[in-house]
Design a protein around this motif. Structure first.
Motif, short mmCIF file in Angstrom:
data_model
loop_
_atom_site.label_atom_id
_atom_site.label_comp_id
_atom_site.label_asym_id
_atom_site.label_seq_id
_atom_site.Cartn_x
_atom_site.Cartn_y
_atom_site.Cartn_z
N VAL A 1 0.82 -1.21 0.00
CA VAL A 1 0.00 0.00 0.00
C VAL A 1 0.85 1.27 0.00
N GLU A 2 2.12 1.13 -0.37
CA GLU A 2 3.01 2.29 -0.39
C GLU A 2 2.47 3.40 -1.30
N ALA A 3 1.76 3.01 -2.36
CA ALA A 3 1.24 3.99 -3.31
C ALA A 3 -0.23 4.31 -3.08
N VAL A 4 -0.75 3.95 -1.91
CA VAL A 4 -2.10 4.39 -1.52
C VAL A 4 -1.93 5.67 -0.71
N SER A 5 -2.24 6.81 -1.31
CA SER A 5 -1.98 8.10 -0.68
C SER A 5 -3.26 8.67 -0.06
N THR A 6 -3.09 9.54 0.93
CA THR A 6 -4.20 10.15 1.64
C THR A 6 -4.38 11.60 1.18
N GLU A 7 -5.59 11.94 0.78
CA GLU A 7 -5.93 13.29 0.34
C GLU A 7 -6.65 14.01 1.47
N LYS A 8 -6.17 15.19 1.81
CA LYS A 8 -6.79 15.94 2.91
C LYS A 8 -8.06 16.65 2.45
N ASN A 9 -8.95 16.86 3.40
CA ASN A 9 -10.18 17.63 3.20
C ASN A 9 -11.13 17.00 2.19
N ILE A 10 -11.14 15.69 2.13
CA ILE A 10 -12.12 14.99 1.30
C ILE A 10 -12.34 13.61 1.91
N PHE A 11 -13.49 13.05 1.62
CA PHE A 11 -13.85 11.77 2.22
C PHE A 11 -13.38 10.60 1.35
N THR A 12 -13.16 9.47 1.98
CA THR A 12 -12.88 8.22 1.27
C THR A 12 -14.14 7.81 0.50
N GLY A 13 -13.96 7.22 -0.66
CA GLY A 13 -15.10 6.78 -1.45
C GLY A 13 -16.05 5.90 -0.65
N VAL A 14 -17.34 6.08 -0.90
CA VAL A 14 -18.37 5.34 -0.17
C VAL A 14 -19.37 4.76 -1.17
N ALA A 15 -19.78 3.51 -0.94
CA ALA A 15 -20.85 2.91 -1.73
C ALA A 15 -21.96 2.47 -0.79
N SER A 16 -23.16 2.97 -1.01
CA SER A 16 -24.33 2.53 -0.25
C SER A 16 -25.04 1.46 -1.07
N ILE A 17 -25.06 0.23 -0.55
CA ILE A 17 -25.61 -0.90 -1.28
C ILE A 17 -26.88 -1.36 -0.58
N PHE A 18 -27.99 -1.32 -1.30
CA PHE A 18 -29.26 -1.78 -0.76
C PHE A 18 -29.46 -3.21 -1.23
N LYS A 19 -29.32 -4.15 -0.29
CA LYS A 19 -29.39 -5.57 -0.61
C LYS A 19 -30.82 -6.05 -0.48
N LEU A 20 -31.41 -6.43 -1.62
CA LEU A 20 -32.75 -6.99 -1.64
C LEU A 20 -32.64 -8.51 -1.65
N LYS A 21 -33.77 -9.19 -1.67
CA LYS A 21 -33.74 -10.64 -1.60
C LYS A 21 -33.04 -11.26 -2.81
N GLU A 22 -33.25 -10.72 -3.99
CA GLU A 22 -32.71 -11.33 -5.19
C GLU A 22 -31.87 -10.38 -6.03
N ASP A 23 -31.61 -9.19 -5.53
CA ASP A 23 -30.85 -8.22 -6.33
C ASP A 23 -30.30 -7.16 -5.40
N ASN A 24 -29.67 -6.12 -5.98
CA ASN A 24 -29.22 -5.01 -5.16
C ASN A 24 -29.26 -3.72 -5.96
N ALA A 25 -29.22 -2.61 -5.26
CA ALA A 25 -29.14 -1.28 -5.87
C ALA A 25 -28.02 -0.53 -5.16
N ILE A 26 -27.24 0.25 -5.93
CA ILE A 26 -26.02 0.82 -5.38
C ILE A 26 -25.93 2.31 -5.72
N VAL A 27 -25.55 3.12 -4.73
CA VAL A 27 -25.22 4.52 -4.95
C VAL A 27 -23.77 4.71 -4.52
#
Length: 301
Positions: free
Chosen positions: A81-107
């Motif tokens: 992870v030497e080349a995984v850099s931290t950017e100040k004043n911004i959030f880490t990427g986020v995925a909101s996954i809505f898990k349904l019984k047979e599928d999902n929806a993602i933002v």
């Protein structure tokens, strides 16, 4: 020793289980929430590392709690992870996954992923002619193109997973040795909809005759098809109890890259990566079900 160099995204996935999606203006009570490290870059890096390949990840996180958790998780997965850099004043990427019984929806909120721009020095340092370079399209497209061009110039095997699809992929093909679309993404490459499996294979044959880039199409329950000089080979999918398909494509791509770095042929790499993707859908979460080499070997028997 050959290694896999992954250029891509990192997210924290928040998976919420619910019976159905809310209508506009409606509030629902969900069942559970789980947190998983995700993003196509991180997922593919973990998949490659799980089967024993040395892996370097080039990515960006924010200076927040999720960023710290992600960074420690990747180190525990034995990823460089030497080349995984931290950017100040911004959030880490986020995925909101809505898990349904047979599928999902993602933002997805890309956050720091979209600031991954200056990669020249890192790629030149990390990538050699002995390596396999793998990337996707959840980071700035110019960064993807630059990364592929630099890796190709270094002599590495370059793999592009064209997801989420963007038509600028066509401009990147001169720098791509192997491209791994699913059926919908392959239709994007062609610029039209395909009507049946026979037509898909015909178009794959045409692709093989007119492009230097090796084509591998992941087809879900129909398996995986790839081109040879004069033919299309399809490996049927194994039947398993499906729990969660999130991350199956990333598992395939990561294992494919790792197998090629280990010196396996494309045919063998596709077969093993297919087994790995099949195993991955038997557990909840993108990375949770990513198998080890031993688990793939046992499954293949």
């Amino acid at each position: 020793m050959k290694k896999v160099v992954v250029l891509g995204s990192i997210n924290m996935d928040m998976v919420m289980e619910t019976d159905r999606l809310p209508k506009v203006g409606e509030t629902l009570l969900g069942d559970t929430i789980d947190y998983y490290v995700g993003g196509k870059g991180a997922n593919q890096a973990v998949a490659a590392a799980r089967i024993g390949a040395p892996v370097s990840l080039i990515a960006k996180i924010g200076d927040d709690t999720f960023g710290s958790k992600v960074y420690q998780h990747l180190k525990q997965e034995k990823i460089d992870v030497e080349a995984v850099s931290t950017e100040k004043n911004i959030f880490t990427g986020v995925a909101s996954i809505f898990k349904l019984k047979e599928d999902n929806a993602i933002v997805v909120l890309p956050g720091a992923n979209m600031l991954l721009n200056e990669v020249d020095a890192v790629i030149n340092e990390k990538t050699t002619a002995q390596d396999v370079f793998l990337t996707q399209l959840e980071i700035p497209l110019e960064t993807v193109k630059k990364g592929l061009a630099l890796a190709k110039e270094a002599g590495a095997i370059t793999i592009l997973n064209p997801a989420p699809y963007n038509e600028s992929v066509l401009e990147m093909l001169p720098f791509v040795d192997i491209i791994t679309p699913n059926e919908t993404e392959f239709e994007g490459l062609l610029g039209r909809t395909l009507t049946d499996p026979e037509e898909l294979e015909e178009e794959m044959l045409t692709w093989a005759k007119t492009h230097q880039t090796q084509l591998i199409v992941t087809r879900g329950s129909q398996g995986i098809s790839y081109t040879t000089a004069n033919d299309v080979v399809t490996i049927p999918a194994e039947k398993v109890a499906v729990v969660d398909t999130t991350g199956a494509g990333d598992t395939f791509n990561g294992i494919l890259a790792a197998c090629l770095a280990q010196g396996k042929t494309v045919a063998e790499a596709v077969r093993l990566a297919g087994f790995g993707a099949t195993l991955s859908v038997t557990k909840l979460g993108a990375q949770t079900g990513m198998p080890t080499a031993a688990e793939i070997e046992h499954f293949a028997q």
